[in-house]
Design an enzyme around this catalytic site. Sequence first.
Site, short mmCIF file in Angstrom:
data_model
loop_
_atom_site.label_atom_id
_atom_site.label_comp_id
_atom_site.label_asym_id
_atom_site.label_seq_id
_atom_site.Cartn_x
_atom_site.Cartn_y
_atom_site.Cartn_z
N LYS A 38 2.58 55.26 56.64
CA LYS A 38 0.63 55.91 56.65
C LYS A 38 0.70 55.26 55.44
O LYS A 38 1.64 56.27 54.54
CB LYS A 38 1.03 57.13 57.02
CG LYS A 38 -0.17 57.96 57.40
CD LYS A 38 0.00 59.53 57.63
CE LYS A 38 -0.09 59.61 56.04
NZ LYS A 38 -1.47 60.26 54.54
N GLU A 48 4.60 68.54 37.03
CA GLU A 48 4.92 67.38 36.48
C GLU A 48 2.97 67.05 36.44
O GLU A 48 2.78 67.87 37.45
CB GLU A 48 5.09 67.02 37.91
CG GLU A 48 4.99 64.95 37.30
CD GLU A 48 4.87 64.58 38.81
OE1 GLU A 48 5.60 62.70 38.45
OE2 GLU A 48 5.35 64.44 40.07
N SER A 70 4.69 64.09 45.87
CA SER A 70 4.74 65.33 44.85
C SER A 70 6.60 66.30 46.43
O SER A 70 6.61 65.76 47.01
CB SER A 70 3.98 66.44 45.37
OG SER A 70 3.47 66.23 47.00
N CYS A 109 5.29 57.62 38.22
CA CYS A 109 6.61 58.76 39.53
C CYS A 109 7.54 58.54 37.54
O CYS A 109 8.09 59.09 37.11
CB CYS A 109 6.64 58.73 40.61
SG CYS A 109 7.90 57.52 40.88
N GLU A 114 -4.56 58.59 52.19
CA GLU A 114 -5.74 58.75 52.77
C GLU A 114 -6.58 58.27 51.97
O GLU A 114 -7.88 57.94 51.64
CB GLU A 114 -5.92 60.24 53.37
CG GLU A 114 -5.82 60.96 51.98
CD GLU A 114 -4.76 61.18 51.66
OE1 GLU A 114 -4.49 62.52 51.46
OE2 GLU A 114 -4.14 61.16 52.56
N LYS A 115 -6.14 58.53 50.38
CA LYS A 115 -7.38 58.03 48.81
C LYS A 115 -7.22 56.70 48.71
O LYS A 115 -8.02 56.37 47.99
CB LYS A 115 -6.17 58.66 47.69
CG LYS A 115 -6.54 60.23 48.31
CD LYS A 115 -6.35 60.63 46.66
CE LYS A 115 -6.69 62.42 46.60
NZ LYS A 115 -5.01 62.84 47.39
N PHE A 137 -0.82 57.69 46.17
CA PHE A 137 -1.82 57.21 45.99
C PHE A 137 -1.58 55.92 44.58
O PHE A 137 -2.20 55.42 44.78
CB PHE A 137 -3.22 57.52 45.63
CG PHE A 137 -3.00 59.15 44.73
CD1 PHE A 137 -3.49 57.99 43.46
CD2 PHE A 137 -2.12 60.25 44.49
CE1 PHE A 137 -2.73 59.16 41.62
CE2 PHE A 137 -2.28 60.66 43.59
CZ PHE A 137 -2.24 60.60 42.25
#
Length: 539
Positions: free
Chosen positions: A212, A420, A265, A320, A215-216, A188
């Site tokens: 893909k 994290e 993640s 990240c 979804e957010k 995201f």
Amino acid sequence: MLRFSLQRVRNFKSLRPELFALGNSRFSTATEPSSKQRNPPRVPNLIGGSFVDSKSSEFIDVINPATQQVVSQLPLTSNEEFKAAVSAAKQAFPAWRNTPVTTRQRIMFKLQQLIRRDIDKLAMNITTEQGKTLKDAHGDVFRGLEVVEHACGMATLQMGEFVPNVSSGIDTYSIREPLGVCAGICPFNFPAMIPLWMFPIAVTCGNTFVLKPSEKDPGASLMLAELAMEAGLPDGVLNIVHGTHNIVNAICDDEDIRAVSFVGSNTAGMHIYSRASAKGKRVQSNMGAKNHAIVLPDASLDATLNALVAAGFGAAGQRCMALSTVVFVGDSKSWEDKLLERAKALKVNSGTEPDADLGPVISKQAKERICKLIQNGVESGARLVLDGRNIVVPGYEHGNFIGPTILSDVTADMECYKEEIFGPVLLCIQADSLDEAINIVNGNKYGNGASIFTSSGVAARKFQTEIEAGQVGINVPIPVPLPFFSFTGSKASFAGDLNFYGKAGVQFYTQIKTVTQQWKGLTSGSGVSLAMPTSQKSQ
């Protein structure tokens, strides 16, 4: 086989990124405030060149993190629709792989032009769905644009090798060929940059792609795909499907998908790496991080503090490569007060507001997790120098806001250090020497990036040599390389053998074929020899 009634819209001048028709509904790329939308639009899939309204009955709300308003509804794509997307990519591959590389490059040249044209609309979509400031959203798009520009040189990047006359009358050469259908699974936090890490390199190498998005915040991926088709990308070369773990598993398991790119993640990344690798796929998986900055007392005070604040709190810490831990060496510990002053001066607001330095985090769940890790640090003995948990932004009282937060006297056994945090939280650790500081950094399981701030070339050289991180900064807080290098995370931050973009990215999306050829006259030869051929003339 699914039949799709909605055909690809050809007139892109009228389509553009504002909106496009989907049967009786309309999909908006979030340039219109969601408060004005009575029925949130449904996000389409892209299958075989058509934006297609999913027939799924299950949807996820895409929520503006600054307002909690529903921007759109994202379908949990059915397995049948997913299979159709993969089938479209598979059918498009033979013609696309045989398309001259110069033609593929020209499409990328056109794509980068179109991205520049619509960068403001892309940035507004990103801010609306993801929350980051408009300035940061522009940076999101621009860093991805640099990868598109890199792909414009694919003819050179994909060159093989040639050695003539390796033996008597025999030449050997190698060529790089595309793999087939590849897939990308995106996070995201960079809705434009990460998709642009993936599909431009993959398709310019001659592959087809199934993407893909998160979804957010799926809007930017759809806008970029629309621009790619406007640039001339043929039907089926790029496809987009939506969903969560079911689609992720389908990508890992599908026999027609040859390679999977992932950013996200560690839990998801290791699952994808293990599951897809077990199916014989190539995988590149960029995962979690705990990026450190070592600060020596001889560093430039103002430049260093500005860098720490920008890298620690920019994008609300949702990078990240965010700088999450500062290791103050010796007397530099006294700089903590000045660090606090700069952090307190930052403005927290909706990303659409011109004075915003950082916007909200992505979701209420993310905010709860961040606050829990902050509290864990306090309960474990860390000193809360600055607490941003209870901040209220006027006009956006329901937003997922967390202000800049600083925890000092942190130790390596604390949960807030081991995990994290992925929020605007900066941890401060004290070390007596450079050796101790390096040991602290190397003792962490992650290896995405690490930086040192110093005016000593000797110290910088020692740091560069001994530090265990993929990306090293010397007086640079976020040492992410430009695309002609590669994003080189290591240790628990990366799984796979070939990193994103740069030479490694081209190698990931291609396979080597070696050709050995000999041309002899019809009457040449001295009989049959069953011995192993060698390069020796006597043979």
